[in-house]
Design a protein around this motif. Structure first.
Motif, PDB file in Angstrom:
ATOM      1  N   MET A  17      -7.790  32.493 -22.943  1.00 29.10           N
ATOM      2  CA  MET A  17      -8.505  33.867 -24.247  1.00 29.10           C
ATOM      3  C   MET A  17      -8.967  34.084 -23.151  1.00 29.10           C
ATOM      4  O   MET A  17      -9.704  34.264 -21.731  1.00 29.10           O
ATOM      5  CB  MET A  17      -9.272  33.180 -24.786  1.00 29.10           C
ATOM      6  N   VAL A  18      -9.188  35.944 -23.350  1.00 25.97           N
ATOM      7  CA  VAL A  18      -9.780  37.035 -22.219  1.00 25.97           C
ATOM      8  C   VAL A  18     -10.645  38.317 -23.827  1.00 25.97           C
ATOM      9  O   VAL A  18      -9.606  37.993 -24.352  1.00 25.97           O
ATOM     10  CB  VAL A  18      -8.248  37.800 -21.844  1.00 25.97           C
ATOM     11  N   SER A  19     -10.922  38.575 -22.842  1.00 22.84           N
ATOM     12  CA  SER A  19     -11.820  39.727 -23.590  1.00 22.84           C
ATOM     13  C   SER A  19     -12.069  41.254 -22.891  1.00 22.84           C
ATOM     14  O   SER A  19     -11.873  41.218 -21.848  1.00 22.84           O
ATOM     15  CB  SER A  19     -12.893  39.941 -23.779  1.00 22.84           C
ATOM     16  N   ALA A  20     -11.429  41.977 -23.659  1.00 19.17           N
ATOM     17  CA  ALA A  20     -11.585  43.538 -22.725  1.00 19.17           C
ATOM     18  C   ALA A  20     -12.976  44.848 -23.781  1.00 19.17           C
ATOM     19  O   ALA A  20     -12.519  44.187 -25.181  1.00 19.17           O
ATOM     20  CB  ALA A  20     -10.166  44.270 -22.664  1.00 19.17           C
TER      21      ALA A  20
ATOM     22  N   ALA B 142      -4.993  39.146 -19.416  1.00 15.75           N
ATOM     23  CA  ALA B 142      -4.198  37.555 -19.870  1.00 15.75           C
ATOM     24  C   ALA B 142      -3.290  36.518 -19.360  1.00 15.75           C
ATOM     25  O   ALA B 142      -2.888  35.958 -18.280  1.00 15.75           O
ATOM     26  CB  ALA B 142      -3.948  37.473 -21.914  1.00 15.75           C
ATOM     27  N   ILE B 143      -2.346  38.361 -18.375  1.00 20.27           N
ATOM     28  CA  ILE B 143      -1.120  37.174 -18.065  1.00 20.27           C
ATOM     29  C   ILE B 143      -1.382  36.987 -16.658  1.00 20.27           C
ATOM     30  O   ILE B 143      -0.677  36.067 -15.687  1.00 20.27           O
ATOM     31  CB  ILE B 143      -0.085  39.363 -18.299  1.00 20.27           C
ATOM     32  N   VAL B 144      -2.942  37.715 -16.344  1.00 19.71           N
ATOM     33  CA  VAL B 144      -3.574  37.395 -14.764  1.00 19.71           C
ATOM     34  C   VAL B 144      -3.435  36.484 -15.057  1.00 19.71           C
ATOM     35  O   VAL B 144      -3.652  35.153 -13.789  1.00 19.71           O
ATOM     36  CB  VAL B 144      -4.208  38.203 -14.314  1.00 19.71           C
TER      37      VAL B 144
ATOM     38  N   VAL C  48       4.506  36.106  -9.771  1.00 21.41           N
ATOM     39  CA  VAL C  48       5.354  37.333  -9.594  1.00 21.41           C
ATOM     40  C   VAL C  48       5.291  37.214  -8.041  1.00 21.41           C
ATOM     41  O   VAL C  48       4.175  36.634  -7.777  1.00 21.41           O
ATOM     42  CB  VAL C  48       5.509  38.263 -10.384  1.00 21.41           C
ATOM     43  N   ASN C  49       6.224  37.596  -7.483  1.00 21.15           N
ATOM     44  CA  ASN C  49       6.283  38.177  -6.331  1.00 21.15           C
ATOM     45  C   ASN C  49       6.918  40.103  -6.189  1.00 21.15           C
ATOM     46  O   ASN C  49       7.728  40.329  -7.277  1.00 21.15           O
ATOM     47  CB  ASN C  49       8.013  37.576  -5.752  1.00 21.15           C
TER      48      ASN C  49
ATOM     49  N   GLY D  34      -4.840  41.369 -10.871  1.00 23.77           N
ATOM     50  CA  GLY D  34      -6.677  40.609 -10.516  1.00 23.77           C
ATOM     51  C   GLY D  34      -6.819  40.944  -9.769  1.00 23.77           C
ATOM     52  O   GLY D  34      -7.564  39.786  -9.444  1.00 23.77           O
ATOM     53  N   VAL D  35      -6.501  41.391  -8.629  1.00 21.68           N
ATOM     54  CA  VAL D  35      -7.097  41.343  -6.986  1.00 21.68           C
ATOM     55  C   VAL D  35      -8.282  41.769  -7.221  1.00 21.68           C
ATOM     56  O   VAL D  35      -8.894  42.655  -7.532  1.00 21.68           O
ATOM     57  CB  VAL D  35      -6.504  42.617  -6.661  1.00 21.68           C
ATOM     58  N   ASN D  36      -8.848  41.132  -5.936  1.00 20.50           N
ATOM     59  CA  ASN D  36     -10.155  41.292  -5.715  1.00 20.50           C
ATOM     60  C   ASN D  36     -10.475  40.390  -4.044  1.00 20.50           C
ATOM     61  O   ASN D  36      -9.920  39.729  -3.882  1.00 20.50           O
ATOM     62  CB  ASN D  36     -11.277  40.578  -6.877  1.00 20.50           C
ATOM     63  N   LEU D  37     -11.699  40.508  -4.007  1.00 22.68           N
ATOM     64  CA  LEU D  37     -11.852  40.213  -2.805  1.00 22.68           C
ATOM     65  C   LEU D  37     -11.806  38.430  -2.090  1.00 22.68           C
ATOM     66  O   LEU D  37     -11.558  38.686  -1.566  1.00 22.68           O
ATOM     67  CB  LEU D  37     -13.585  40.760  -1.900  1.00 22.68           C
TER      68      LEU D  37
END
Length: 489
Positions: A316-319, A347-349, A360-361, A382-385
């Motif tokens: 479950m996610v929200s935006a 959601a995919i992340v 995924v590659n 979803g990239v973050n530090l």
């Protein structure tokens, strides 16, 4: 003929060997010397050819013409659970079917993409609604023969004859025409390996993502809050003077300027089952060439209960979309599209982080002189530090079978994370051209955004995210090496 089909089918039992794991050591930049790609290939060939083991696909991860090495993607089929008659239900449906397929997946959509929810007016919540959704999905799969249709798409089934061909598998697997020849499969170990690849690495990585998207209006809340603040200001003005009344009006106007909404998304992930028994039965009982006629096999496939999907998991996610009523340049429909697209990406992340089989590659696009690398992923993925990615090198054996070897680890460089979310580039360009008043209003609106799933800061004007090599031999990491998220702290 049947013996030939069975022989070809048996080849599909071939599976990828497990990832070979290198012993990784931290990068010592003081002792690293940069090698050319040809030198790396020469060293690796000397160490591997004599042993008769896998040889790298290319020297530098590039094709002969210099273009980035092609890589295989998982395939995705995206479905919406719709709620007819509910507020903004139609707008959500329109937005959903306008969302582009994420470019890290093959588009495996078919005609049936809409499940009408049996949760009337969405009164059911929590476990009750979840149970209804999964019941709706199960009925949708069975009634429409979805698994069978997904298989038919993989083999490019001819609508007129009911026969099949290997053109889509050839295209997505980057096989040459001779490898994709079923009739010749029994004559070549290389072709047999190809059929195994197709089952394990292509058909077996077909996913269905079902999204239940609901709308929450934040604009109404801002209007209600403004009225309350205005009332409190009037009361304070009557008791303590006009300055309090004026302050109430000012704050009320500011709050009422904030418009927006939230979409809540529950996503269900399913995987197409493609095992040895399924592949054997398909080739032996149903396969015939697209330009041939075989009514027995055609009719048998049309009613076959062989094909199925397995439930992987859900999330479950929200935006949120928060904007100024006066300065927002997007229509409500455009805002809905952007918000839904970002929610589905989130959601995919989350599903990829929870379920390794859905990861995924992505290939490294460039290696910089300072030993950092560029990868075309960003906030959308979803990239973050805190993200960490492993580097995988493709290797091909004497039969043409490709496996992957882990050769390093990457971490993002602060200030160089790409904001590739839906609409981010348009926002960045608009902000650059905005007036001071518009920028102030945007900042005011942003402060009201309490989105719990916000991806963080990124730069939409970049075209990739920069990573530093934190483990592994820097000389082995080159353009075309694949990266995959492996953990997040």
């Amino acid at each position: 003929m049947k013996k030939l089909f069975f022989t070809a089918a048996a080849a599909c039992a071939v599976v990828y060997s497990a990832y070979a794991q290198d012993i990784l050591s931290p990068v010592d930049s003081s002792s690293v010397s940069v090698q050319t790609a040809d030198a790396v290939l020469s060293d690796v060939k000397a160490a591997t050819d004599s042993a008769g083991v896998a040889v790298p696909v290319t020297a530098d991860g590039l094709d002969a013409d210099g273009s980035l090495l092609k890589y295989r993607r998982s395939s995705l089929y995206s479905v919406l659970i719709s709620h007819p008659g509910v507020q903004y239900g139609d707008e959500i449906q329109t937005a959903f079917f306008s969302i582009p397929m994420p470019d890290k997946f093959n588009d495996h959509n078919i005609e049936c993409r809409n499940i009408a929810s049996s949760s009337k007016k969405m009164k059911k919540q929590g476990k009750q609604k979840d149970a209804l959704n999964q019941s709706d999905i199960k009925a949708f799969l069975e009634t429409n023969g979805i698994p069978r249709t997904l298989v038919a798409k993989w083999f490019n089934r001819n609508a007129s004859t009911g026969g099949f061909d290997m053109s889509l598998i050839q295209e997505r697997g980057f096989y040459d025409a001779s490898q994709a020849d079923i009739q010749a499969a029994s004559k070549s170990s290389r072709n047999l390996a190809m059929l195994g690849d197709a089952g394990e690495d292509l058909i077996g990585k077909t996913f269905m993502l079902v999204n239940d998207i609901t709308y929450v209006d934040k604009g109404k809340n801002s209007a209600t809050a403004a009225a309350v603040l205005q009332g409190l200001g009037n009361l304070a003005g009557a008791l303590f003077g006009s300055s309090f009344s004026d302050l109430g009006k000012t704050v009320a106007v500011a709050v009422n300027e904030i418009d927006g909404f939230t979409v809540n998304v529950t996503s269900y992930l399913y995987k197409l089952n493609w095992d040895e028994y399924t592949s054997n039965t398909f080739y032996q009982d149903y396969w015939f060439e697209a330009d041939s006629t075989d009514l027995v096999r055609r009719n048998a496939f049309d009613v076959s209960p062989l094909f199925s999907m397995s439930y992987v998991g859900s999330t479950m996610v929200s935006a949120s979309n928060t904007s100024s009523k006066s300065f927002s340049k997007r229509t409500k429909e455009e805002q809905m599209l952007m918000t839904c697209a970002r929610a589905v990406d989130r959601a995919i992340v989350k599903l990829q982080r929870e379920y390794d089989e859905f990861k995924v590659n992505v290939p490294i696009s460039e290696v910089n002189d300072d030993r950092t690398v560029e990868v075309p992923i960003g906030l959308k993925e979803g990239v973050n530090l805190k993200s960490r990615y492993e580097v995988l090198q493709a290797r091909r054996d004497e039969n043409g079978k490709v496996t992957y070897q882990r050769i390093g680890m990457l971490a993002p460089v602060e200030g160089y994370i790409w904001d590739n979310r839906f609409g981010a580039l348009d926002d960045a360009r608009a902000e650059a051209a905005a007036s001071a008043a518009e920028k102030a209003e945007k900042q005011k609106a942003a402060k009201q955004n309490d989105d719990p799933d916000d991806e963080g800061e990124g730069n939409a004007l970049l075209t990739s995210t920069r990573f530093k090599i934190v483990e592994g031999n820097v000389n082995r990491i080159m353009p075309g090496s694949l990266v995959r998220e492996c953990r997040i702290k």
